[in-house]
Design a protein around this motif. Sequence first.
Motif, short mmCIF file in Angstrom:
data_model
loop_
_atom_site.label_atom_id
_atom_site.label_comp_id
_atom_site.label_asym_id
_atom_site.label_seq_id
_atom_site.Cartn_x
_atom_site.Cartn_y
_atom_site.Cartn_z
N THR A 66 0.85 -1.26 -0.02
CA THR A 66 0.09 0.02 -0.14
C THR A 66 0.97 1.36 0.01
OG1 THR A 66 -1.82 -1.20 1.10
CG2 THR A 66 -1.95 1.44 1.27
N ILE A 67 1.88 1.19 0.75
CA ILE A 67 2.77 2.31 0.78
C ILE A 67 3.60 2.64 -0.48
CG2 ILE A 67 5.10 3.39 1.82
CD1 ILE A 67 3.98 1.96 4.44
N GLY A 68 3.88 1.41 -1.06
CA GLY A 68 4.72 1.64 -2.36
C GLY A 68 6.32 1.61 -2.38
N PRO A 69 7.08 1.78 -3.33
CA PRO A 69 8.41 2.07 -3.00
C PRO A 69 8.60 3.59 -2.70
CG PRO A 69 7.78 0.98 -5.41
CD PRO A 69 6.62 1.49 -4.77
N ILE A 70 9.95 3.50 -1.84
CA ILE A 70 9.99 4.81 -1.34
C ILE A 70 11.24 5.81 -2.31
CG2 ILE A 70 11.23 6.36 0.51
CD1 ILE A 70 8.87 4.84 1.08
N GLN A 71 10.28 6.64 -3.17
CA GLN A 71 11.19 7.32 -4.21
C GLN A 71 11.23 8.64 -4.24
OE1 GLN A 71 9.11 5.95 -7.56
NE2 GLN A 71 9.99 3.75 -7.47
N PRO A 72 12.14 9.17 -3.19
CA PRO A 72 12.43 10.78 -3.13
C PRO A 72 13.04 11.22 -4.49
CG PRO A 72 14.17 9.70 -1.67
CD PRO A 72 13.26 8.72 -2.34
N ARG A 73 12.38 12.42 -4.87
CA ARG A 73 12.66 13.05 -6.00
C ARG A 73 13.13 14.40 -6.01
NH1 ARG A 73 10.68 10.65 -10.92
NH2 ARG A 73 9.22 8.80 -10.59
N THR A 74 12.91 15.17 -4.70
CA THR A 74 13.45 16.37 -4.72
C THR A 74 14.68 16.49 -3.86
OG1 THR A 74 12.15 16.70 -2.62
CG2 THR A 74 11.17 17.46 -4.86
N HIS A 75 15.09 15.43 -3.28
CA HIS A 75 16.21 15.21 -2.59
C HIS A 75 17.71 15.62 -3.43
CE1 HIS A 75 19.25 13.82 0.39
NE2 HIS A 75 19.71 12.85 -0.40
N ILE A 76 18.55 16.25 -3.00
CA ILE A 76 19.72 16.63 -3.57
C ILE A 76 20.85 15.09 -3.35
CG2 ILE A 76 21.67 18.09 -3.94
CD1 ILE A 76 20.12 20.35 -2.65
N PHE A 77 20.87 14.40 -4.46
CA PHE A 77 21.63 13.07 -4.27
C PHE A 77 23.00 13.53 -4.09
CE2 PHE A 77 17.63 12.23 -6.47
CZ PHE A 77 17.24 11.29 -5.70
N PRO A 78 23.62 12.84 -3.18
CA PRO A 78 25.26 13.35 -3.05
C PRO A 78 26.07 12.53 -4.35
CG PRO A 78 24.57 11.80 -1.46
CD PRO A 78 23.44 11.93 -2.15
N GLN A 79 27.35 13.30 -4.56
CA GLN A 79 28.04 12.62 -5.51
C GLN A 79 29.20 11.99 -4.65
OE1 GLN A 79 29.68 16.42 -7.50
NE2 GLN A 79 28.10 15.90 -9.20
#
Length: 307
Positions: A66-79
């Motif tokens: 019901t919750i589904g995959p956790i997919q943060p899109r606005t996060h600044i992904f580290p290099q």
Amino acid sequence: MDKFVIRKQARADEGTSGSTPKSSKPVLNCDEQVDLENLPIDPAERTRILDYPSKFQEAVRQKYITIGPIQPRTHIFPQKLIGNKLRRFNSSWYDDYSNWLEYNIKKDALFCLPCYLFKPEGYKGGGDAFVVDGFSSWNKKDRLDLNVSDIESSHSKAVEKYLNLKNVHASIETTFNPLQTPQIKNDYKTRLNTSIVCVRYLLRMGLAFRGHDESDESSNRGNFIELVKVAAVLNGEIDKVVLKNAPKNLQMTAPSIQKDIVHACAKETTKAIIEELGGDLFGILVDESSDVSVKEQLVVVLRFVHK
């Protein structure tokens, strides 16, 4: 002999105490209650499904589905430096693997929700990369394609189970009975209503239903089908679902369907007459005759004063 047994037992105890547990997550006691509303969302913090009491495992699976995959899109992904280049996760990968891919901010790694929910313990292929450790080789996106390319892999089977349970309406009855889907159900209703209206008109006017030639090439396919064609011309919504636009085995124009509707109309007419008659006086006229095939036809006429 006793010394040997004691010494062997002690050695076994030492081995047990020094062994590394399979999982750092706590194993829940079978008597413990599981708070389904406060399950850990973080992919790296989740308790293994098999560590939950067996009676709660399916409920936990359903909650995570019901919750589904956790997919943060606005996060600044580290290099991070991989080889000679700085690389990082690209959120567009969510679109390519939307059914299963999820990202953990704390670990900066990818996980697979269906694999967490359904992959059996001791599975082969992919190791714990997408379940326990996380995947963070940002220069090897092709590894994700390999994870889904084999339809016989444990990942593909886990995704299939996940998708089957994701849609709560996709029950066995719905799967095997396509009339349960809303669009097909509405189309069927429109098709049936059109046939009923045409039958009622022909009954009221006392006209024949069938035609001499009802093939698609015929210029006159009989009163019933020609009426359906008229209804399709007058209403675009009907035209989309009847005759040539209907499934060949569900056109609702077969002679047996016509007879079923006629019998239903007869029952409804009889019911209406009896309700209107109530307890009043009435008369019955019965007449019998034979047709050209020497088949006897019986007509019953009910006479009463209309209220």
